[in-house]
Scaffold this motif. Sequence first.
Motif, short mmCIF file in Angstrom:
data_model
loop_
_atom_site.label_atom_id
_atom_site.label_comp_id
_atom_site.label_asym_id
_atom_site.label_seq_id
_atom_site.Cartn_x
_atom_site.Cartn_y
_atom_site.Cartn_z
N GLU A 54 56.49 33.30 49.88
CA GLU A 54 57.76 33.99 50.13
C GLU A 54 57.74 34.69 51.49
O GLU A 54 58.73 34.70 52.21
CB GLU A 54 58.05 35.03 49.03
CG GLU A 54 58.33 34.44 47.68
CD GLU A 54 57.07 34.25 46.84
OE1 GLU A 54 56.00 34.74 47.23
OE2 GLU A 54 57.18 33.59 45.80
N THR A 55 56.58 35.25 51.83
CA THR A 55 56.46 35.97 53.10
C THR A 55 56.65 35.02 54.28
O THR A 55 57.37 35.34 55.23
CB THR A 55 55.08 36.65 53.19
OG1 THR A 55 54.92 37.50 52.06
CG2 THR A 55 54.94 37.45 54.45
N LEU A 56 56.03 33.86 54.21
CA LEU A 56 56.16 32.90 55.31
C LEU A 56 57.58 32.35 55.42
O LEU A 56 58.10 32.19 56.53
CB LEU A 56 55.15 31.75 55.12
CG LEU A 56 54.86 30.91 56.34
CD1 LEU A 56 54.45 31.78 57.52
CD2 LEU A 56 53.76 29.91 56.03
N ASP A 90 67.54 34.23 46.96
CA ASP A 90 67.66 34.58 45.54
C ASP A 90 66.64 33.81 44.71
O ASP A 90 66.03 34.36 43.79
CB ASP A 90 69.09 34.30 45.08
CG ASP A 90 69.55 35.24 44.00
OD1 ASP A 90 68.99 36.34 43.89
OD2 ASP A 90 70.49 34.87 43.28
N LYS A 91 66.47 32.55 45.03
CA LYS A 91 65.55 31.68 44.28
C LYS A 91 64.10 32.13 44.43
O LYS A 91 63.33 32.06 43.47
CB LYS A 91 65.71 30.24 44.78
CG LYS A 91 65.00 29.22 43.99
CD LYS A 91 65.88 28.74 42.87
CE LYS A 91 65.25 27.51 42.25
NZ LYS A 91 66.04 27.00 41.17
N ILE A 92 63.72 32.61 45.61
CA ILE A 92 62.33 33.04 45.81
C ILE A 92 62.13 34.52 45.48
O ILE A 92 61.01 35.01 45.56
CB ILE A 92 61.81 32.72 47.22
CG1 ILE A 92 62.63 33.43 48.30
CG2 ILE A 92 61.76 31.24 47.46
CD1 ILE A 92 62.10 33.23 49.70
N GLY A 93 63.20 35.20 45.10
CA GLY A 93 63.07 36.57 44.61
C GLY A 93 63.02 37.66 45.67
O GLY A 93 62.46 38.72 45.46
N ILE A 94 63.65 37.43 46.82
CA ILE A 94 63.71 38.43 47.88
C ILE A 94 64.85 39.40 47.57
O ILE A 94 65.95 38.98 47.23
CB ILE A 94 63.95 37.77 49.25
CG1 ILE A 94 62.86 36.76 49.58
CG2 ILE A 94 64.12 38.79 50.34
CD1 ILE A 94 61.58 37.30 50.11
N SER A 95 64.60 40.69 47.71
CA SER A 95 65.65 41.69 47.54
C SER A 95 66.69 41.53 48.63
O SER A 95 66.37 41.58 49.83
CB SER A 95 65.04 43.10 47.61
OG SER A 95 66.04 44.06 47.79
#
Length: 170
Positions: A54-56, A90-95
């Motif tokens: 997610e970070t990358l 949204d799919k990867i769960g980022i606020s």
Amino acid sequence: MSLKSLFDALIKTLEITVLIMFLVAASNFFGAVFSRLGTPTMLTELLLAWDLSETLILIIIMALIFLLGWPLEWVPIVLIIIPILIPALDKIGISLTWFGILVAVNLQTAWLSPPVALSAYFLKGVVPEWDLKDIYIGMMQFMIIQLIGLTLIFIFPQIALWLPTYIYGE
């Protein structure tokens, strides 16, 4: 203050408002066409197919937004690019609150950074006797401060999220 100057100010305000509203309408139309064509879904699948953390993925998106912030105003980026990216985020769960703050700081930093640095040209237009090189040198300290702030917000999201969390809860 005369009636004529008030009328002129009202007309100028109306012209600027119509221009902004036209830009918003055109951006919404363009974004709707992209969405209808399935671009957000395709982009989400593409980002997830890379099998990156997610970070990358967020770093790649921030780099893209930074590069787009050089030639473009913030309005088309926020109204066209961001809605296309939201399903992937949204799919990867980022606020999305955190992402919005990151985008705002990122775009402001892009406006200060060479080679384009649109804010430098605006300042040059206001003060034509200043050399563009001196304006760039003067802006570098602010750009460095913003890069440090962007990095801190990226590493420690609670810096930006404590107030929204306090006001609205989880």
